[in-house]
Write a protein that holds these residues in place. Sequence first.
Motif, PDB file in Angstrom:
ATOM      1  N   ARG A 184      19.396  -8.110  14.879  1.00  0.00           N
ATOM      2  CA  ARG A 184      18.328  -9.106  14.798  1.00  0.00           C
ATOM      3  C   ARG A 184      18.403  -9.983  16.017  1.00  0.00           C
ATOM      4  NH1 ARG A 184      18.740 -11.092   8.443  1.00  0.00           N
ATOM      5  NH2 ARG A 184      18.735  -8.974   7.627  1.00  0.00           N
ATOM      6  N   GLU A 186      18.390 -12.927  16.771  1.00  0.00           N
ATOM      7  CA  GLU A 186      18.533 -14.269  16.203  1.00  0.00           C
ATOM      8  C   GLU A 186      18.270 -15.333  17.261  1.00  0.00           C
ATOM      9  OE1 GLU A 186      19.097 -15.177  13.155  1.00  0.00           O
ATOM     10  OE2 GLU A 186      20.023 -13.479  12.113  1.00  0.00           O
ATOM     11  N   ARG A 195      26.998 -15.602  12.778  1.00  0.00           N
ATOM     12  CA  ARG A 195      25.616 -15.182  13.053  1.00  0.00           C
ATOM     13  C   ARG A 195      25.540 -14.572  14.442  1.00  0.00           C
ATOM     14  NH1 ARG A 195      21.315 -16.374  10.418  1.00  0.00           N
ATOM     15  NH2 ARG A 195      22.172 -18.260   9.501  1.00  0.00           N
ATOM     16  N   THR A 196      25.306 -13.287  14.488  1.00  0.00           N
ATOM     17  CA  THR A 196      25.259 -12.586  15.765  1.00  0.00           C
ATOM     18  C   THR A 196      24.015 -11.707  15.784  1.00  0.00           C
ATOM     19  OG1 THR A 196      26.628 -10.882  14.752  1.00  0.00           O
ATOM     20  CG2 THR A 196      27.763 -12.513  16.072  1.00  0.00           C
ATOM     21  N   GLU A 268      26.084 -18.674   3.644  1.00  0.00           N
ATOM     22  CA  GLU A 268      25.860 -17.427   2.905  1.00  0.00           C
ATOM     23  C   GLU A 268      26.777 -16.284   3.342  1.00  0.00           C
ATOM     24  OE1 GLU A 268      21.756 -16.155   2.933  1.00  0.00           O
ATOM     25  OE2 GLU A 268      22.304 -14.062   2.631  1.00  0.00           O
ATOM     26  N   LEU A 269      27.409 -15.675   2.334  1.00  0.00           N
ATOM     27  CA  LEU A 269      28.171 -14.450   2.556  1.00  0.00           C
ATOM     28  C   LEU A 269      27.312 -13.252   2.208  1.00  0.00           C
ATOM     29  CD1 LEU A 269      31.642 -14.879   0.815  1.00  0.00           C
ATOM     30  CD2 LEU A 269      31.204 -14.619   3.244  1.00  0.00           C
ATOM     31  N   SER A 311      23.202  -7.770  -0.983  1.00  0.00           N
ATOM     32  CA  SER A 311      23.230  -7.499   0.453  1.00  0.00           C
ATOM     33  C   SER A 311      24.190  -8.448   1.148  1.00  0.00           C
ATOM     34  CB  SER A 311      21.805  -7.664   0.995  1.00  0.00           C
ATOM     35  OG  SER A 311      21.819  -7.672   2.392  1.00  0.00           O
ATOM     36  N   GLY A 313      27.254  -9.254   4.411  1.00  0.00           N
ATOM     37  CA  GLY A 313      27.590  -9.004   5.806  1.00  0.00           C
ATOM     38  C   GLY A 313      29.071  -8.700   5.939  1.00  0.00           C
ATOM     39  N   ARG A 316      30.709 -11.430   8.190  1.00  0.00           N
ATOM     40  CA  ARG A 316      30.874 -12.710   7.476  1.00  0.00           C
ATOM     41  C   ARG A 316      31.993 -12.618   6.456  1.00  0.00           C
ATOM     42  NH1 ARG A 316      24.785 -15.147   6.578  1.00  0.00           N
ATOM     43  NH2 ARG A 316      24.244 -15.033   8.798  1.00  0.00           N
TER      44      ARG A 316
HETATM   45  P1  ATP Z   1      20.664 -16.066   6.979  1.00  0.00           P
HETATM   46  O1  ATP Z   1      19.839 -16.909   6.045  1.00  0.00           O
HETATM   47  O2  ATP Z   1      22.082 -16.542   7.148  1.00  0.00           O
HETATM   48  O3  ATP Z   1      19.985 -15.733   8.267  1.00  0.00           O
HETATM   49  P2  ATP Z   1      19.570 -13.881   5.632  1.00  0.00           P
HETATM   50  O4  ATP Z   1      19.278 -14.476   4.291  1.00  0.00           O
HETATM   51  O5  ATP Z   1      18.503 -13.696   6.618  1.00  0.00           O
HETATM   52  O6  ATP Z   1      20.797 -14.662   6.279  1.00  0.00           O
HETATM   53  P3  ATP Z   1      19.766 -11.241   4.712  1.00  0.00           P
HETATM   54  O7  ATP Z   1      18.562 -10.784   5.407  1.00  0.00           O
HETATM   55  O8  ATP Z   1      19.714 -11.477   3.240  1.00  0.00           O
HETATM   56  O9  ATP Z   1      20.331 -12.539   5.424  1.00  0.00           O
HETATM   57  O10 ATP Z   1      20.966 -10.265   5.076  1.00  0.00           O
HETATM   58  C1  ATP Z   1      22.001  -9.966   4.163  1.00  0.00           C
HETATM   59  C2  ATP Z   1      23.363 -10.317   4.701  1.00  0.00           C
HETATM   60  O11 ATP Z   1      23.541  -9.798   6.012  1.00  0.00           O
HETATM   61  C3  ATP Z   1      23.623 -11.808   4.834  1.00  0.00           C
HETATM   62  O12 ATP Z   1      24.062 -12.349   3.605  1.00  0.00           O
HETATM   63  C4  ATP Z   1      24.695 -11.839   5.867  1.00  0.00           C
HETATM   64  O13 ATP Z   1      25.983 -11.647   5.289  1.00  0.00           O
HETATM   65  C5  ATP Z   1      24.373 -10.671   6.753  1.00  0.00           C
HETATM   66  N1  ATP Z   1      23.674 -11.123   7.955  1.00  0.00           N
HETATM   67  C6  ATP Z   1      22.356 -11.350   8.085  1.00  0.00           C
HETATM   68  N2  ATP Z   1      22.058 -11.754   9.330  1.00  0.00           N
HETATM   69  C7  ATP Z   1      23.228 -11.791  10.002  1.00  0.00           C
HETATM   70  C8  ATP Z   1      23.596 -12.139  11.352  1.00  0.00           C
HETATM   71  N3  ATP Z   1      22.680 -12.493  12.243  1.00  0.00           N
HETATM   72  N4  ATP Z   1      24.893 -12.056  11.693  1.00  0.00           N
HETATM   73  C9  ATP Z   1      25.833 -11.680  10.804  1.00  0.00           C
HETATM   74  N5  ATP Z   1      25.551 -11.338   9.535  1.00  0.00           N
HETATM   75  C10 ATP Z   1      24.272 -11.397   9.130  1.00  0.00           C
END
Ligand code: ATP
Length: 445
Positions: A184, A186, A195-196, A268-269, A311, A313, A316
């Motif tokens: 993503r 980000e 967050r990467t 969030e994990l 879902s 990570g 994380r």
């Molecule tokens: P956040 O709100 O922190 O951006 P999200 O709700 O967008 O997360 P989801 O799309 O539900 O995240 O993705 C499911 C899981 O994938 C997250 O709970 C997280 O553990 C992991 N994840 C999502 N984006 C990232 C990221 N940029 N870097 C690391 N882990 C991620």
Amino acid sequence: MPEVSMDAVVALCKRRGFVFQSSEIYGGLASTWDYGPLGAELKRNVKNAWWKSVVQQRDDMEGLDAAILMHPAVWKASGHLDGFTDALVDCKGCKKRFRADHLPGQGAQRSCPECKAVIDLEKTPPRPFNLMLKTHLGAVEDESAATYMRPETAQGIFVNFLNVINSRHRKLPFGIAQIGKSFRNEITPGNFTFRTREFEQMEIEYFVRPEAADEAYHRWIAERRQWYLDLGMRPEKVRLRPHAADELAHYAQACTDIEYAFPFGWSELEGIANRRDFDLRQHAEHSGKDLTYFDQADGGQRFIPYVIEPSGGVDRAVLAFLADAYREEEVKGETRVVLGLHKELSPCKVAVLPLLKKRPELVEMAKKITSSFKKHFVVKYDDTAAIGKLYRRQDEIGTMYCVTVDVQSLDDGQVTVRYRDTMLQDRVAADRLFDYFQTKGLIGN
Ligand code: ATP
């Protein structure tokens, strides 16, 4: 127990070879990380523990390993292509999201079209159009060859729904799990590996009859929370956060996050969502394929299953396990850093150390012990420093036991086994070590 600082965890990761900055010799690439020798091992252990618990030890689950690159139509159907198509701005007043170019006003101070609150574009900068990383397949870089690095692994599961049902003769309820990289773009990566832009996910899609969805949703929340606790995470550092109605995606009926109290705050994990039949319905519409489930038991009913999605990570989870396990203790006026990782996660289970590396008989005995356990668990021989220093290093990387071979071992065939958490030592006959480690749960699990 004193709170652990993020700096201490990051420093340990670098010092002991868990995580390095990516491309460091070229100055690094921002927010991109490489797992070093011990990090790779730890991450693998986390993924194995997950796979074991949600695939291998269950009757109602299948595993999958889908490609990162998918047909671009997938992202149209899933909503990802249109979902983030513009620069978006969040209004802090009504929490609604707007296209930046739709905001009335000039300069940085705009007003919300909905609630009229001031939106300061310097404080809440617009988020660019799409979080998906685009790439091109083949030699021609035109739009027809454009495709995307998957932003989640979930879609690989939905597009294989029929394949899994048909090849595995599955009946509802059942689920599909997979682990893999996602990408993503980000806008604000950070907090180390939290967050990467490139990360790994562990995702489950659990298919149920619509009327069974709520029960399955609550069951998965409890089971997924328990998984973290079973791997040693402190319960007071883990909490559930149900989403408020205005936070939910339009297709989701309910969503709960499992959060961990990171040094930088509760974050969030993993998220567990009841996504109704949204995804399968979208793919049925866009692909023209019949993705309904045929229920013979119930007078031949056809319907699209609901889906519960836990879902999480990988990165994380690894970071949370590291932060949770990190502690500093005072021992005889000195600080001892210990990584109290659960035995299933520890990158090294046992280290074998000769007390004197100049005595070839000690070295030989230590190496022999090391090789005898190689096929049972990760065991390392180490003679690169004096014993005190070796113990300290092993504590820092979370090694469960240190086996020390000393001069007396040559006479009585016994070695000293030191347990990481208590530093208590047992004198054990070398030829009884197998039984010893078996009773400690390192063998036969
Ligand atoms: P956040 O709100 O922190 O951006 P999200 O709700 O967008 O997360 P989801 O799309 O539900 O995240 O993705 C499911 C899981 O994938 C997250 O709970 C997280 O553990 C992991 N994840 C999502 N984006 C990232 C990221 N940029 N870097 C690391 N882990 C991620």
